[in-house]
Design an enzyme around this catalytic site. Structure first.
Site, PDB file in Angstrom:
ATOM      1  CG  HIS A   1      -2.058   0.951   1.087  1.00 33.38           C
ATOM      2  ND1 HIS A   1      -1.961   2.291   1.370  1.00 33.38           N
ATOM      3  CD2 HIS A   1      -3.325   0.738   0.635  1.00 33.38           C
ATOM      4  CE1 HIS A   1      -3.121   2.865   1.108  1.00 33.38           C
ATOM      5  NE2 HIS A   1      -3.959   1.955   0.660  1.00 33.38           N
TER       6      HIS A   1
ATOM      7  CG  ASP B   1      -8.323  -4.230  -2.748  1.00 31.18           C
ATOM      8  OD1 ASP B   1      -9.509  -4.020  -2.499  1.00 31.18           O
ATOM      9  OD2 ASP B   1      -7.552  -3.362  -3.188  1.00 31.18           O
TER      10      ASP B   1
HETATM   11  N1  ACO Z   1       4.436  -7.455  -4.869  1.00 30.00           N
HETATM   12  C1  ACO Z   1       5.771  -7.423  -4.991  1.00 30.00           C
HETATM   13  N2  ACO Z   1       6.541  -6.344  -4.809  1.00 30.00           N
HETATM   14  C2  ACO Z   1       5.896  -5.197  -4.497  1.00 30.00           C
HETATM   15  C3  ACO Z   1       4.498  -5.142  -4.340  1.00 30.00           C
HETATM   16  C4  ACO Z   1       3.758  -6.333  -4.529  1.00 30.00           C
HETATM   17  N3  ACO Z   1       2.438  -6.342  -4.401  1.00 30.00           N
HETATM   18  N4  ACO Z   1       4.133  -3.888  -4.014  1.00 30.00           N
HETATM   19  C5  ACO Z   1       5.257  -3.163  -3.986  1.00 30.00           C
HETATM   20  N5  ACO Z   1       6.329  -3.954  -4.258  1.00 30.00           N
HETATM   21  C6  ACO Z   1       7.742  -3.544  -4.252  1.00 30.00           C
HETATM   22  C7  ACO Z   1       8.091  -2.748  -5.479  1.00 30.00           C
HETATM   23  O1  ACO Z   1       8.603  -3.571  -6.512  1.00 30.00           O
HETATM   24  C8  ACO Z   1       9.127  -1.781  -4.956  1.00 30.00           C
HETATM   25  O2  ACO Z   1      10.357  -2.466  -4.868  1.00 30.00           O
HETATM   26  P1  ACO Z   1      11.747  -1.658  -5.110  1.00 30.00           P
HETATM   27  O3  ACO Z   1      11.816  -0.623  -4.034  1.00 30.00           O
HETATM   28  O4  ACO Z   1      12.780  -2.714  -4.989  1.00 30.00           O
HETATM   29  O5  ACO Z   1      11.642  -1.058  -6.487  1.00 30.00           O
HETATM   30  C9  ACO Z   1       8.666  -1.502  -3.528  1.00 30.00           C
HETATM   31  O6  ACO Z   1       7.897  -2.658  -3.134  1.00 30.00           O
HETATM   32  C10 ACO Z   1       7.816  -0.256  -3.390  1.00 30.00           C
HETATM   33  O7  ACO Z   1       6.803  -0.312  -4.354  1.00 30.00           O
HETATM   34  P2  ACO Z   1       6.158   0.953  -5.045  1.00 30.00           P
HETATM   35  O8  ACO Z   1       5.498   0.528  -6.327  1.00 30.00           O
HETATM   36  O9  ACO Z   1       7.156   2.059  -5.101  1.00 30.00           O
HETATM   37  O10 ACO Z   1       5.065   1.342  -3.980  1.00 30.00           O
HETATM   38  P3  ACO Z   1       3.825   2.235  -4.251  1.00 30.00           P
HETATM   39  O11 ACO Z   1       3.510   2.900  -2.965  1.00 30.00           O
HETATM   40  O12 ACO Z   1       4.015   3.108  -5.436  1.00 30.00           O
HETATM   41  O13 ACO Z   1       2.690   1.173  -4.656  1.00 30.00           O
HETATM   42  C11 ACO Z   1       0.848  -0.276  -4.616  1.00 30.00           C
HETATM   43  C12 ACO Z   1       1.655   0.780  -3.843  1.00 30.00           C
HETATM   44  C13 ACO Z   1       0.422   0.276  -5.987  1.00 30.00           C
HETATM   45  C14 ACO Z   1      -0.420  -0.586  -3.832  1.00 30.00           C
HETATM   46  C15 ACO Z   1       1.717  -1.543  -4.801  1.00 30.00           C
HETATM   47  O14 ACO Z   1       2.078  -2.060  -3.546  1.00 30.00           O
HETATM   48  C16 ACO Z   1       1.018  -2.610  -5.634  1.00 30.00           C
HETATM   49  O15 ACO Z   1       1.077  -2.573  -6.871  1.00 30.00           O
HETATM   50  N6  ACO Z   1       0.345  -3.609  -4.965  1.00 30.00           N
HETATM   51  C17 ACO Z   1      -0.406  -4.619  -5.670  1.00 30.00           C
HETATM   52  C18 ACO Z   1      -1.757  -4.066  -6.113  1.00 30.00           C
HETATM   53  C19 ACO Z   1      -2.697  -3.877  -4.967  1.00 30.00           C
HETATM   54  O16 ACO Z   1      -2.928  -4.756  -4.137  1.00 30.00           O
HETATM   55  N7  ACO Z   1      -3.352  -2.689  -4.944  1.00 30.00           N
HETATM   56  C20 ACO Z   1      -4.365  -2.361  -3.950  1.00 30.00           C
HETATM   57  C21 ACO Z   1      -3.984  -1.172  -3.141  1.00 30.00           C
HETATM   58  S1  ACO Z   1      -5.135  -0.932  -1.857  1.00 30.00           S
HETATM   59  C22 ACO Z   1      -6.444  -0.169  -2.584  1.00 30.00           C
HETATM   60  O17 ACO Z   1      -6.422   0.457  -3.596  1.00 30.00           O
HETATM   61  C23 ACO Z   1      -7.688  -0.326  -1.855  1.00 30.00           C
END
Ligand code: ACO
Length: 431
Positions: free
Chosen positions: A308, A366
């Site tokens: 998140h 989710d």
């Molecule tokens: N699986 C694997 N790795 C992940 C995940 C994941 N679900 N989420 C983040 N990471 C990693 C990224 O690769 C990144 O790694 P790095 O630093 O080595 O490059 C690090 O964790 C940070 O990730 P960001 O994308 O910079 O984090 P951001 O805050 O932009 O993204 C998000 C948050 C979009 C929710 C992300 O965690 C994601 O895509 N999760 C999966 C989709 C999801 O479940 N979305 C629902 C959100 S809740 C909602 O809307 C109600």
């Protein structure tokens, strides 16, 4: 917005700018950069708005490190346990918990707006028979501006109020109709003697040939899903609604924009994507393969339902949702479902894995909501529409707050331009 006693000093080239700072009631101070360009000739650069407060608001507060979510100050776990969705709607919209009489009046106003204009049925019928319910919802909610002209004047507080009630009241009807249409079943009209959640379940699962008895435990779980999704401060879809409304667009068009944004798998679409991922994994022995893919920098795959932008400890909604999932699965006697086994094992492995621990990636709301909705009998395509239905009140509350904000300006971000500089047009025969 209270002035803090602090001033931020920014120096670059031969300039030194003193930027005012403000203290919120809770949370980090903010630096006011509104005069930065006028005084310093520079912009700030913040793709994804990770450090930018786009507005001041009194509705919802999230402390991502503590895993805390407050609506008008009340913690989400208390609201989920002791309150119910329509009361939370009132709280979000009007700022305080209602008295008994106020709640009764509000519930009656919502209940008396649940039907949609009969002519809108024709609009539904224009969609392809297998349209995704989110596609239908974006279109139908946007089209409300063509059906309800008497509540599109945003400068009139009464019209704003009517539009708000209409949207909250009609969204379950629209979501259920989108579902019924997608599976080729007749629309089911709302029944105003039922509570909000029970009415929605009945509109989804009843057919003219056979009525649907609403189980109170399922109705309570449905209501809790609505409550847990009601608002989440300046997330992508809410910011979309605010940005769309900043131009003065009507509320139905703005909420349709919010629905469109919510659809994406990085936001509200994650619940559908998560369950589809669990099904794709299929069996517990394949989990390590997917964990390895999630960690692989060269693989775009992410574990859906994990991580998140704001919560870096745990998602407080996920905690309540997990408990609700256990109750629903217990009621329905679902124990050996392979998807559930994969979910439980995936959650366990990810929570122990150093990659997920270091990056603070926890199951989000989710992850569990999809499991409950699946158990209730909803197809995955309905997961995001249910989220949209529930989030409508948050979008509206934020929209109402914004319309009366004396600082309201059209939202217009700037950019770091990296393209070609000026060049003269070349005729096609000379290229
Ligand atoms: N699986 C694997 N790795 C992940 C995940 C994941 N679900 N989420 C983040 N990471 C990693 C990224 O690769 C990144 O790694 P790095 O630093 O080595 O490059 C690090 O964790 C940070 O990730 P960001 O994308 O910079 O984090 P951001 O805050 O932009 O993204 C998000 C948050 C979009 C929710 C992300 O965690 C994601 O895509 N999760 C999966 C989709 C999801 O479940 N979305 C629902 C959100 S809740 C909602 O809307 C109600």
């Amino acid at each position: 917005m209270a002035d803090s006693n602090k001033t931020a000093i920014l120096s670059f080239d031969d300039k030194e700018l003193r930027l005012p700072m403000y203290s919120p009631t809770v949370g980090p101070d903010v630096i006011d950069i509104r005069k930065l360009y006028a005084q310093g000739g520079v912009f700030t650069y913040d793709p994804g708005f990770t450090s930018t407060a786009s507005c001041d608001s009194t509705i919802t507060y999230i402390d991502g490190d503590k895993g805390e979510l407050l609506h008008r100050g009340y913690p989400i776990d208390q609201l989920a346990e002791k309150s119910h969705y329509l009361e939370v709607c009132y709280l979000l919209l009007y700022g305080e918990l209602p008295s008994g009489a106020e709640l009764e009046d509000f519930e009656s106003r919502v209940t008396n707006h649940t039907m949609i204009h009969e002519q809108m049925h024709m609009f539904f019928r224009g969609f392809r028979r297998d349209a995704h319910p989110m596609a239908t919802m974006v279109g139908v909610v946007g089209a409300m501006s063509a059906f309800y002209h008497d509540s599109t004047d945003i400068s009139d507080p009464w019209q704003r109020e009517v539009a708000s009630i209409r949207l909250i009241a009609k969204m379950p009807t629209i979501a259920a109709m989108a579902y019924k249409y997608s599976i080729g079943q007749p629309f089911v009209y709302p029944r105003n003697d039922l509570d909000y959640a029970s009415n929605f379940l009945r509109m989804c699962f009843s057919v003219p040939a056979e009525d649907y008895e609403v189980n109170p435990i399922l109705s309570r779980a449905m209501d809790r899903i609505f409550t847990l999704h009601a608002d989440h401060e300046q997330n992508a879809s809410t910011s979309t609604v605010r940005l769309a409304s900043s131009s003065g667009a009507n509320p139905f068009a703005c909420i349709a924009a919010g629905i469109a944004c919510l659809w994406g798998p990085a936001h509200g679409g994650a619940n559908q994507a998560c369950l589809e991922m669990l099904r794709e994994i299929g069996t517990v022995d394949r989990i390590p393969e997917y964990i390895a893919r999630a960690k692989d920098k060269d693989d775009p795959f992410r574990l859906m339902g994990f991580g998140h932008r704001v919560y870096k400890n745990f998602d407080p909604r996920a905690k309540v949702m997990k408990q609700s999932a256990d109750e629903v699965l217990d009621l329905l006697g679902i124990e050996n479902n392979p998807t559930l086994q994969v979910a439980k094992q995936l959650e366990k492995i990810a929570l122990e894995d150093p990659y997920f621990i270091e990056k603070k990636l926890y199951p989000n709301v989710d992850f569990y909501s999809g499991i409950i909705l699946d158990a209730m009998g909803f197809p995955t395509a309905m997961f995001t529409p249910i989220f949209a239905l529930a989030r409508t009140v948050g979008w509206i509350s934020q929209w109402k707050e914004m319309i009366v904000d004396p600082q309201l300006k059209i939202g217009r971000p700037r950019q770091l331009y990296m393209g070609e500089t000026y060049r003269d047009y070349v005729n096609v025969e000379d290229r």
